[in-house]
Design an enzyme around this catalytic site. Sequence first.
Site, PDB file in Angstrom:
ATOM      1  N   ASP A 109      35.706  65.764 -22.881  1.00  0.00           N
ATOM      2  CA  ASP A 109      36.708  65.961 -21.840  1.00  0.00           C
ATOM      3  C   ASP A 109      37.235  64.606 -21.382  1.00  0.00           C
ATOM      4  O   ASP A 109      36.468  63.646 -21.266  1.00  0.00           O
ATOM      5  CB  ASP A 109      36.083  66.679 -20.642  1.00  0.00           C
ATOM      6  CG  ASP A 109      35.313  67.919 -21.054  1.00  0.00           C
ATOM      7  OD1 ASP A 109      35.955  68.950 -21.254  1.00  0.00           O
ATOM      8  OD2 ASP A 109      34.075  67.839 -21.185  1.00  0.00           O
ATOM      9  N   GLU A 127      39.566  67.618 -24.923  1.00  0.00           N
ATOM     10  CA  GLU A 127      40.083  68.531 -23.905  1.00  0.00           C
ATOM     11  C   GLU A 127      40.659  67.729 -22.744  1.00  0.00           C
ATOM     12  O   GLU A 127      39.972  66.908 -22.136  1.00  0.00           O
ATOM     13  CB  GLU A 127      38.989  69.466 -23.389  1.00  0.00           C
ATOM     14  CG  GLU A 127      39.511  70.418 -22.319  1.00  0.00           C
ATOM     15  CD  GLU A 127      38.449  71.313 -21.711  1.00  0.00           C
ATOM     16  OE1 GLU A 127      38.696  71.823 -20.597  1.00  0.00           O
ATOM     17  OE2 GLU A 127      37.387  71.492 -22.326  1.00  0.00           O
ATOM     18  N   HIS A 168      33.624  65.485 -17.586  1.00  0.00           N
ATOM     19  CA  HIS A 168      34.126  66.850 -17.442  1.00  0.00           C
ATOM     20  C   HIS A 168      34.707  67.137 -16.069  1.00  0.00           C
ATOM     21  O   HIS A 168      35.820  67.653 -15.944  1.00  0.00           O
ATOM     22  CB  HIS A 168      33.006  67.855 -17.735  1.00  0.00           C
ATOM     23  CG  HIS A 168      33.435  69.280 -17.562  1.00  0.00           C
ATOM     24  ND1 HIS A 168      33.312  69.950 -16.357  1.00  0.00           N
ATOM     25  CD2 HIS A 168      33.998  70.163 -18.421  1.00  0.00           C
ATOM     26  CE1 HIS A 168      33.781  71.179 -16.489  1.00  0.00           C
ATOM     27  NE2 HIS A 168      34.202  71.340 -17.722  1.00  0.00           N
ATOM     28  N   LYS A 176      41.503  67.385 -19.118  1.00  0.00           N
ATOM     29  CA  LYS A 176      41.076  68.004 -17.862  1.00  0.00           C
ATOM     30  C   LYS A 176      42.116  67.732 -16.779  1.00  0.00           C
ATOM     31  O   LYS A 176      41.860  67.029 -15.804  1.00  0.00           O
ATOM     32  CB  LYS A 176      39.710  67.464 -17.459  1.00  0.00           C
ATOM     33  CG  LYS A 176      38.588  67.792 -18.423  1.00  0.00           C
ATOM     34  CD  LYS A 176      38.354  69.285 -18.520  1.00  0.00           C
ATOM     35  CE  LYS A 176      37.814  69.841 -17.222  1.00  0.00           C
ATOM     36  NZ  LYS A 176      37.474  71.284 -17.350  1.00  0.00           N
ATOM     37  N   ASP A 221      26.326  73.730 -27.059  1.00  0.00           N
ATOM     38  CA  ASP A 221      25.501  72.683 -26.453  1.00  0.00           C
ATOM     39  C   ASP A 221      24.323  72.312 -27.344  1.00  0.00           C
ATOM     40  O   ASP A 221      23.676  71.282 -27.112  1.00  0.00           O
ATOM     41  CB  ASP A 221      24.924  73.166 -25.114  1.00  0.00           C
ATOM     42  CG  ASP A 221      25.978  73.292 -24.028  1.00  0.00           C
ATOM     43  OD1 ASP A 221      26.959  72.531 -24.056  1.00  0.00           O
ATOM     44  OD2 ASP A 221      25.808  74.164 -23.137  1.00  0.00           O
ATOM     45  N   HIS A 281      29.258  70.501 -28.091  1.00  0.00           N
ATOM     46  CA  HIS A 281      29.935  70.587 -26.799  1.00  0.00           C
ATOM     47  C   HIS A 281      29.479  69.444 -25.895  1.00  0.00           C
ATOM     48  O   HIS A 281      28.306  69.351 -25.539  1.00  0.00           O
ATOM     49  CB  HIS A 281      29.597  71.930 -26.149  1.00  0.00           C
ATOM     50  CG  HIS A 281      30.288  72.188 -24.862  1.00  0.00           C
ATOM     51  ND1 HIS A 281      29.599  72.404 -23.693  1.00  0.00           N
ATOM     52  CD2 HIS A 281      31.606  72.291 -24.555  1.00  0.00           C
ATOM     53  CE1 HIS A 281      30.462  72.646 -22.724  1.00  0.00           C
ATOM     54  NE2 HIS A 281      31.688  72.581 -23.212  1.00  0.00           N
ATOM     55  N   ARG A 282      30.407  68.554 -25.578  1.00  0.00           N
ATOM     56  CA  ARG A 282      30.093  67.344 -24.813  1.00  0.00           C
ATOM     57  C   ARG A 282      28.980  66.562 -25.511  1.00  0.00           C
ATOM     58  O   ARG A 282      28.168  65.894 -24.874  1.00  0.00           O
ATOM     59  CB  ARG A 282      29.730  67.684 -23.365  1.00  0.00           C
ATOM     60  CG  ARG A 282      30.790  68.527 -22.665  1.00  0.00           C
ATOM     61  CD  ARG A 282      30.395  68.937 -21.258  1.00  0.00           C
ATOM     62  NE  ARG A 282      31.209  70.089 -20.840  1.00  0.00           N
ATOM     63  CZ  ARG A 282      30.986  70.819 -19.758  1.00  0.00           C
ATOM     64  NH1 ARG A 282      29.985  70.504 -18.950  1.00  0.00           N
ATOM     65  NH2 ARG A 282      31.763  71.838 -19.458  1.00  0.00           N
ATOM     66  N   GLU A 324      33.040  67.768 -29.140  1.00  0.00           N
ATOM     67  CA  GLU A 324      34.024  68.154 -28.139  1.00  0.00           C
ATOM     68  C   GLU A 324      33.762  67.301 -26.909  1.00  0.00           C
ATOM     69  O   GLU A 324      32.613  67.039 -26.555  1.00  0.00           O
ATOM     70  CB  GLU A 324      33.871  69.636 -27.806  1.00  0.00           C
ATOM     71  CG  GLU A 324      34.888  70.193 -26.818  1.00  0.00           C
ATOM     72  CD  GLU A 324      34.462  70.084 -25.367  1.00  0.00           C
ATOM     73  OE1 GLU A 324      35.285  70.408 -24.486  1.00  0.00           O
ATOM     74  OE2 GLU A 324      33.307  69.659 -25.082  1.00  0.00           O
TER      75      GLU A 324
END
Length: 242
Positions: free
Chosen positions: A36, A109, A49, A111, A229, A7-8, A34
């Site tokens: 954003d 993703e 993000h 945003k 994370d 995640h990120r 992943e």
Amino acid sequence: MTLIFGHRGAAGTFPENTMPSFQEAARLGADGIELDVQMTKDGTVVVIHDETVDRTTNGSGAVLDYTYDELSKLDASHTFSEKTGFCTIPTLEEVLHWLSKTELLINIEFKNNKQKYRGLEEEVITLVRKYGLESRTVFSSFSQTSIMKCRELAPDIETALLYKFGVRIPWLYAKRLGVSAIHPNYKYIAAPVIWLTLLNNIAVRPYTVNDEESLRKLGKLGISAVITDYPDRAVRILRENR
């Protein structure tokens, strides 16, 4: 096999949505990352993000009010500056160029559920195609409009329904939208819903699963992937099950 998306990147231990974070996720054995995307004033797709730079950089203000040259001067090392030193906000192209030399998957993703970025989907799809990453990419967004636009422009690239809660029969909703996966908040999806969704050939990839108990429980349910994370923690626990 349950896949692991950082995640990120490896946001639990490195500055989120930065190259060091993505590289750390890869080093730890994640199957994918992943991230954003938003857009600068001069139309550059950047990886961050929040709609503003306040939380994760030493700057302030909306991403959309910066040119990329201005944005690139900000330090995105956040609370990990002692570990990484100065970190830039990367462009999506920078990340895709690096990722194309790996075997990693990527979940992008959009945003744009709060700030509407004109042309964001088109620019992202163009970059994914430039690096030949169509088969390794998943598009997700809280904006149904954005996901529908991605499906229209690039039906060959996977799309996923991203949501926190409130979708009672997600496999039906996913089929109605024409997406092949759901990305729910893990706290709000029950085991029977996961099973029924998987039985309906819709992938289930909950976010953001960080504690060991939840990782172990979800792994035993046979979910398609976790978004976490802490890729190192997920690798250790989920590959015990593999």
